[in-house]
Enzyme design. Structure first.
Site, PDB file in Angstrom:
ATOM      1  N   ASP A  30      -6.819  26.368 -15.877  1.00  0.00           N
ATOM      2  CA  ASP A  30      -6.960  27.634 -16.466  1.00  0.00           C
ATOM      3  C   ASP A  30      -7.796  28.566 -15.283  1.00  0.00           C
ATOM      4  O   ASP A  30      -8.395  28.207 -14.522  1.00  0.00           O
ATOM      5  CB  ASP A  30      -7.979  27.799 -17.730  1.00  0.00           C
ATOM      6  CG  ASP A  30      -7.894  28.678 -18.563  1.00  0.00           C
ATOM      7  OD1 ASP A  30      -7.455  28.530 -19.861  1.00  0.00           O
ATOM      8  OD2 ASP A  30      -8.290  29.863 -18.030  1.00  0.00           O
ATOM      9  N   ILE A  31      -7.204  29.868 -15.269  1.00  0.00           N
ATOM     10  CA  ILE A  31      -7.630  30.802 -14.325  1.00  0.00           C
ATOM     11  C   ILE A  31      -9.012  31.241 -14.483  1.00  0.00           C
ATOM     12  O   ILE A  31      -9.520  31.613 -13.821  1.00  0.00           O
ATOM     13  CB  ILE A  31      -6.522  31.707 -14.318  1.00  0.00           C
ATOM     14  CG1 ILE A  31      -6.457  32.642 -13.030  1.00  0.00           C
ATOM     15  CG2 ILE A  31      -6.837  32.741 -15.344  1.00  0.00           C
ATOM     16  CD1 ILE A  31      -5.552  33.448 -12.701  1.00  0.00           C
ATOM     17  N   ASN A  86      -6.092  27.424 -29.999  1.00  0.00           N
ATOM     18  CA  ASN A  86      -6.328  28.445 -30.660  1.00  0.00           C
ATOM     19  C   ASN A  86      -5.055  29.063 -31.229  1.00  0.00           C
ATOM     20  O   ASN A  86      -3.946  29.141 -30.666  1.00  0.00           O
ATOM     21  CB  ASN A  86      -6.835  29.663 -29.475  1.00  0.00           C
ATOM     22  CG  ASN A  86      -8.247  29.208 -28.976  1.00  0.00           C
ATOM     23  OD1 ASN A  86      -8.821  28.736 -29.515  1.00  0.00           O
ATOM     24  ND2 ASN A  86      -8.482  29.507 -27.720  1.00  0.00           N
ATOM     25  N   GLY A  92      -8.473  33.359 -31.990  1.00  0.00           N
ATOM     26  CA  GLY A  92      -8.728  33.664 -30.601  1.00  0.00           C
ATOM     27  C   GLY A  92      -7.808  33.618 -29.437  1.00  0.00           C
ATOM     28  O   GLY A  92      -7.670  33.743 -28.232  1.00  0.00           O
ATOM     29  N   GLN A  93      -6.470  33.556 -30.179  1.00  0.00           N
ATOM     30  CA  GLN A  93      -5.308  33.188 -29.309  1.00  0.00           C
ATOM     31  C   GLN A  93      -5.018  34.421 -28.134  1.00  0.00           C
ATOM     32  O   GLN A  93      -4.674  35.468 -28.968  1.00  0.00           O
ATOM     33  CB  GLN A  93      -3.902  32.838 -29.965  1.00  0.00           C
ATOM     34  CG  GLN A  93      -3.053  32.366 -29.032  1.00  0.00           C
ATOM     35  CD  GLN A  93      -1.770  31.807 -29.855  1.00  0.00           C
ATOM     36  OE1 GLN A  93      -2.008  31.877 -31.053  1.00  0.00           O
ATOM     37  NE2 GLN A  93      -0.769  31.501 -28.943  1.00  0.00           N
ATOM     38  N   HIS A  99      -0.283  26.317 -26.765  1.00  0.00           N
ATOM     39  CA  HIS A  99      -1.096  25.558 -25.506  1.00  0.00           C
ATOM     40  C   HIS A  99      -2.286  24.847 -25.973  1.00  0.00           C
ATOM     41  O   HIS A  99      -3.067  25.522 -26.865  1.00  0.00           O
ATOM     42  CB  HIS A  99      -1.557  26.729 -24.198  1.00  0.00           C
ATOM     43  CG  HIS A  99      -2.224  27.724 -24.859  1.00  0.00           C
ATOM     44  ND1 HIS A  99      -1.616  28.809 -25.362  1.00  0.00           N
ATOM     45  CD2 HIS A  99      -3.599  27.946 -24.821  1.00  0.00           C
ATOM     46  CE1 HIS A  99      -2.719  29.785 -25.655  1.00  0.00           C
ATOM     47  NE2 HIS A  99      -3.745  29.291 -25.346  1.00  0.00           N
ATOM     48  N   HIS A 101      -6.042  23.462 -24.884  1.00  0.00           N
ATOM     49  CA  HIS A 101      -7.135  23.501 -23.922  1.00  0.00           C
ATOM     50  C   HIS A 101      -7.616  22.167 -23.658  1.00  0.00           C
ATOM     51  O   HIS A 101      -8.152  21.681 -24.782  1.00  0.00           O
ATOM     52  CB  HIS A 101      -8.267  24.554 -24.081  1.00  0.00           C
ATOM     53  CG  HIS A 101      -7.711  26.034 -24.263  1.00  0.00           C
ATOM     54  ND1 HIS A 101      -8.208  26.840 -23.415  1.00  0.00           N
ATOM     55  CD2 HIS A 101      -7.086  26.768 -25.198  1.00  0.00           C
ATOM     56  CE1 HIS A 101      -7.697  28.168 -23.713  1.00  0.00           C
ATOM     57  NE2 HIS A 101      -6.975  27.913 -24.742  1.00  0.00           N
TER      58      HIS A 101
HETATM   59  P1  AMP Z   1      -6.150  31.550 -25.323  1.00  0.00           P
HETATM   60  O1  AMP Z   1      -7.073  32.269 -25.351  1.00  0.00           O
HETATM   61  O2  AMP Z   1      -6.133  30.229 -26.217  1.00  0.00           O
HETATM   62  O3  AMP Z   1      -4.685  32.063 -25.858  1.00  0.00           O
HETATM   63  O4  AMP Z   1      -5.846  30.964 -23.943  1.00  0.00           O
HETATM   64  C1  AMP Z   1      -5.237  31.302 -22.896  1.00  0.00           C
HETATM   65  C2  AMP Z   1      -5.690  30.920 -21.639  1.00  0.00           C
HETATM   66  O5  AMP Z   1      -4.706  31.247 -20.681  1.00  0.00           O
HETATM   67  C3  AMP Z   1      -7.079  31.621 -21.178  1.00  0.00           C
HETATM   68  O6  AMP Z   1      -8.110  30.777 -21.351  1.00  0.00           O
HETATM   69  C4  AMP Z   1      -6.633  32.378 -20.060  1.00  0.00           C
HETATM   70  O7  AMP Z   1      -7.805  32.110 -19.006  1.00  0.00           O
HETATM   71  C5  AMP Z   1      -5.491  31.332 -19.252  1.00  0.00           C
HETATM   72  N1  AMP Z   1      -4.708  32.060 -18.656  1.00  0.00           N
HETATM   73  C6  AMP Z   1      -4.112  33.269 -18.599  1.00  0.00           C
HETATM   74  N2  AMP Z   1      -3.292  33.456 -17.471  1.00  0.00           N
HETATM   75  C7  AMP Z   1      -3.144  32.316 -16.690  1.00  0.00           C
HETATM   76  C8  AMP Z   1      -2.733  32.185 -15.332  1.00  0.00           C
HETATM   77  N3  AMP Z   1      -1.931  32.858 -14.749  1.00  0.00           N
HETATM   78  N4  AMP Z   1      -2.992  30.739 -14.793  1.00  0.00           N
HETATM   79  C9  AMP Z   1      -3.877  30.041 -15.422  1.00  0.00           C
HETATM   80  N5  AMP Z   1      -4.330  30.397 -16.898  1.00  0.00           N
HETATM   81  C10 AMP Z   1      -4.113  31.469 -17.390  1.00  0.00           C
END
Ligand code: AMP
Length: 113
Positions: A30-31, A86, A92-93, A99, A101
């Site tokens: 995760d970024i 999520n 909170g998605q 995906h 986590h």
């Molecule tokens: P959610 O809030 O459950 O939809 O999670 C989406 C996740 O994607 C968040 O934790 C972000 O930090 C992660 N995210 C968004 N863009 C990227 C990216 N380019 N590379 C890695 N993780 C990302």
């Protein structure tokens, strides 16, 4: 379903720190990590959220969860970890591509925020 940042990642248009890949699944860091280890496990099939999965996705969903377990073992989370999915606005998605986590390498609290 419309394209998302994860769609771009699947097509190789955006670089990620890849942790695991097979024919159905990608896992990458995760970024914006919320734990010392924070990895996302996603299907290559574009499913926007858990609510949009159907009976046709039954085997894929099982495969994803077993991929979560495989990735957690691969990165050494032998003392446990948290798996979060999520779903939708109240969940909170923020990225509309299913995906999971994996959060680990610290003690998690409950309830989540
Ligand atoms: P959610 O809030 O459950 O939809 O999670 C989406 C996740 O994607 C968040 O934790 C972000 O930090 C992660 N995210 C968004 N863009 C990227 C990216 N380019 N590379 C890695 N993780 C990302």
């Amino acid at each position: 379903m419309s394209d998302t940042i994860f769609g771009k990642i699947i097509r190789g248009e955006i670089p990620v720190d890849l942790v695991y890949e097979d024919d159905l699944t990608l896992a990458f860091k995760d970024i914006n990590p919320q734990a010392p280890i924070h990895i996302l496990v996603i299907p290559k099939k574009p499913i926007s959220k858990l609510d949009e999965a159907t009976i046709e996705d039954q085997a894929l969903l099982g495969h994803l969860l077993l991929s979560v377990k495989k990735v957690a073992q691969q990165v050494g989370l032998s003392n446990g970890y948290r798996v979060v999915c999520n779903n939708g606005v109240d969940g909170g998605q923020t990225v509309d591509h299913l995906h999971f986590h994996i959060l680990g390498d610290r003690l998690m609290s409950w309830p989540p925020g």
